[in-house]
Design an enzyme around this catalytic site. Structure first.
Site, mmCIF file in Angstrom:
data_model
loop_
_atom_site.group_PDB
_atom_site.id
_atom_site.type_symbol
_atom_site.label_atom_id
_atom_site.label_comp_id
_atom_site.label_asym_id
_atom_site.label_seq_id
_atom_site.Cartn_x
_atom_site.Cartn_y
_atom_site.Cartn_z
ATOM 1 C CE LYS A 61 3.409 6.880 2.049
ATOM 2 N NZ LYS A 61 2.509 7.982 1.721
ATOM 3 C CB SER A 71 6.673 11.119 1.077
ATOM 4 O OG SER A 71 6.237 12.293 1.724
ATOM 5 C CD GLU A 108 0.341 5.496 -6.201
ATOM 6 O OE1 GLU A 108 -0.183 6.607 -6.046
ATOM 7 O OE2 GLU A 108 1.288 5.086 -5.486
ATOM 8 C CG HIS A 153 -17.171 -10.779 -3.379
ATOM 9 N ND1 HIS A 153 -18.214 -10.197 -4.056
ATOM 10 C CD2 HIS A 153 -17.301 -12.123 -3.583
ATOM 11 C CE1 HIS A 153 -18.954 -11.139 -4.626
ATOM 12 N NE2 HIS A 153 -18.416 -12.316 -4.367
#
Ligand code: ARG
Length: 460
Positions: free
Chosen positions: A283, A277, A290, A156
């Site tokens: 970043k 970024s 992804e 979980h």
């Protein structure tokens, strides 16, 4: 445009229809398989006396020259040809005239395309399998390096029990090893020769399909000519196997994305395998992971396309089936680049073993071991479970952990506790004791790695 079927028709094909109908811009990928298949077919025609041995030899020689010319960039695909089969045949005929026109005896593009696709997929499966094995190799190396490094295991997404990073990584290795086996199975089912099915009803020529099968390395021959030209279940099976593999890659990607966040801080990706970024100078983004996660949807889509294309077409060949190739090619390209880049990203990633270890000391990850300690002293598990539950509640209230409770506090909960409880709940001990077959203990991880490496050795 002078189509091959011009005899039956009085008008030129509408040029928009020509473009709509044409598949050369994508099926040109199968040029090698198309030529290889034609060489085997011509050899068989010559051997069976359906065409002369001399004609067969000239056809084979010229086909080989065409292959070389394509590979050397001397011969370019003619985008006005309807498909790769027509392109190769008309190139052959333009080189050797009437002899070339004998190649298509006892054959149809229907069995030809079925053959080409099987040959093409057979080659692609080898590449996919070797890319997956390389990923397995990278996982094994990382797992070996981190066989003893403990970290939280989750259920979980809540800290559950301590495991080793090596064990965590090897869980994925098991999944990818099954993917390799699945690819292998798909290749086996697919390795049946459709050529000789012709348009749909076989042929009256005395062809030798078994000879062609042998020349092309097929294990057997399609037993029913209508089935031979009609089904694409082997491509669907491949896309199913790729979808499952992408699902595994996507889950692993999700871990990497979470783990590389500041909140987790478990892993650092190499600069060469992450991106920045355009606005936020601080970043560093896990774009590869992804994209792999995103492209999984694309491969599922390819599978759904093909299933949907196939679901309503009556026997035998229908032009709908030309739609199979783009979906299949897209899934193959996507899976291959994902496997390659994911492996490279993992290979260059740095795991922060200190952070992983610190995460273990929070979240009462040794609560089960504390209960097991009491069980070993004679208490039934369910009673021990309750005592530890109360101890955890006590710890939360008093801002303590199981490690920092005093023996008096333990004894107040249950007199069974002794000083040896501290050793029993030490996370390293907890992990080391989980040495049952398939467990996270370092020795078990090393055994898993050894067995995986043997599996890889047997394959290659
Ligand atoms: N380009 C076609 C395909 O990909 C080849 C088979 C064409 N057969 C036919 N009867 N039109 O399916």
């Amino acid at each position: 445009m002078n189509t091959m079927w011009a005899g039956r028709f009085q008008k030129q094909l509408n040029s928009r229809v020509n473009d709509f109908n044409s598949s050369i811009h994508f099926d040109c990928r199968m040029y090698k398989q198309d030529i290889t298949g034609s060489i085997a077919h011509a050899t068989m025609l010559g051997n069976c006396g359906i065409i002369s041995k001399e004609d067969a030899a000239l056809i084979c020689k010229t086909l080989k020259e065409i292959l070389t010319d394509i590979e050397n960039g001397v011969l370019e695909f003619d985008m006005n040809a309807e498909d790769i089969h027509m392109f190769v045949e008309s190139e052959l005929t333009s080189r050797i005239g009437d002899v070339g026109k004998r190649l298509h005896t006892a054959r149809s593009r229907n069995d030809q395309v079925a053959l080409d696709l099987r040959l093409y997929l057979r080659d692609e499966i080898k590449e996919l399998s070797s890319l997956t094995c390389h990923l397995l190799d990278v996982i094994c190396n990382n797992a070996e390096q981190h066989a003893c490094d403990i970290m939280p295991g989750y259920t979980h997404l809540q800290r559950a029990q301590p495991v080793t990073l090596g064990h965590y990584l090897m869980a994925y290795a098991q999944m990818f090893a099954r993917d390799v086996r699945r690819l292998d199975d798909v290749a086996k089912y697919m390795n049946v020769l459709p050529l000789g099915s012709c348009a749909l009803a076989g042929t009256t020529y005395p062809i030798d399909r078994f000879m062609v099968a042998e020349l092309l390395g097929f294990d057997s021959v399609c037993q029913n000519s209508m089935d031979g030209v009609s089904d694409r279940d082997y491509a669907i099976e491949l896309l199913s196997a790729l979808s499952i593999m992408m699902m595994h890659l996507s889950r692993f990607s999700e871990e990497i994305i979470l783990w590389s966040s500041s909140e987790f801080g478990f892993v650092d990706l190499d600069d060469a395998y992450s991106t920045g970024s355009s606005i936020m100078p601080q970043k560093k983004n896990p774009d590869i992971a992804e994209l792999v996660r995103g492209k999984t949807g694309r491969v599922y889509g390819d599978l759904m396309s093909l299933l949907t294309v196939m679901k309503g077409i009556p026997l035998a060949y229908n032009k709908d089936m030309q739609e199979d190739k783009e979906a299949v090619f897209d899934a193959l390209d996507t899976a291959k680049i994902c496997l390659e880049l994911f492996a490279a990203m993992l290979d260059t990633a740095t795991f922060h073993t200190k952070v992983l270890r610190e995460a273990v000391s929070k979240g009462f990850i040794n609560a089960t071991d504390c209960a097991d300690y009491m069980v070993k002293k004679g208490l039934p598990f369910r009673s021990a479970y309750k005592v530890v539950g109360q101890l955890v509640a006590y710890c939360i209230e008093h801002k303590k952990t199981l490690e920092t409770l005093t023996l008096e506090e333990y004894k107040a909960a249950n007199p069974i506790f002794e000083n040896d409880v501290y050793a029993a709940i030490d996370p390293d001990v907890c992990v080391a004791c989980r040495s049952c077959y398939g467990g996270p203990a370092p020795e078990s991880v090393m055994a898993q790695i050894e067995s995986m490496r043997n599996f890889l050795k047997e394959l290659y």
